[in-house]
Design an enzyme around this catalytic site. Sequence first.
Site, PDB file in Angstrom:
ATOM      1  CB  SER A 148      -0.891  -0.003   1.249  1.00  0.00           C
ATOM      2  OG  SER A 148      -1.536   1.249   1.437  1.00  0.00           O
ATOM      3  CE1 TYR A 161      -4.669  -1.690   4.938  1.00  0.00           C
ATOM      4  CE2 TYR A 161      -3.505   0.343   4.438  1.00  0.00           C
ATOM      5  CZ  TYR A 161      -4.205  -0.770   4.016  1.00  0.00           C
ATOM      6  OH  TYR A 161      -4.439  -0.967   2.676  1.00  0.00           O
TER       7      TYR A 161
END
Length: 285
Positions: A148, A161
């Site tokens: 990401s 995350y």
Amino acid sequence: LSKGRTSMRYFEGKVAAITGAGSGIGQQLAMLLAQHGCHLALSDVNLTGLEKTQAMIQQHVHITLHVVDVAKRQEVEDWAKEVIKHHHKVNFIFNNAGVALGSTVEGMSYEELEWIMNINFWGVVYGTKTFLPLIEQSGGGHVVNISSVFGLTAQPSQAGYNASKFAVRGFTEALRQELDIQQNGVSALCVHPGGIRTNIANAARMNKNLASLGIDVEDSTRSFNDFLRYSPAKAADEILQAVIKNKRRVLIGNDARALDALQRLMPSAYQRVMQMASQIRQRLK
């Protein structure tokens, strides 16, 4: 693997396994690969999503569907056996399945951190280690792991995350170096998408402890959705182009490229920029 490959014909007649194929980038990867004659072994925790993906594919390629929780190693290994049983080979694994969590570090439970790490990181590990020898046995191919933009820079409220996506990045970059040394016909790509228009924001776990950062949970979900603007179809195309060109990593979207540049220019000071941006967004609401 040659860096000179430019044709999508590279995928013709090969077999791709994709996790999280019931929606978003995984779904679009499946559709695009099918257009170029690639056979598909699709997995997701949601059978309805998988069936929707299959219905959207018009090409005559061999497609198998499997309900798989990537956080469970045995399910991933059982799936791989089914892939070989039904397709007889596998050339690509796209470790795409992922979830999101919004929480402060202090307020995040150990169970929540384990939940996101089990899916986002361990799911990638299981997929990589299970499929890598099968890809080698099939004559070569690629391991494609989805990190990401949050695997490049850290954000307040995203510690869990960030931890999972930074881990995917380190794992994949080390893997790529090993594969280059071994020259066994398999390569690896780390993908860093920015704000891709998927359902991840609506499915994210958001904790009320975000209030201590001045963040309203409902506003945060809406803001996250506003951030997700890039087409998953375009993202899928860029990922496959990166596979063809045998790139080490690919940044998807202008936001990913901008944050990557910011981190390069300001390796530690970028954190203050992120902090100020977060505080400004909250004051403007």
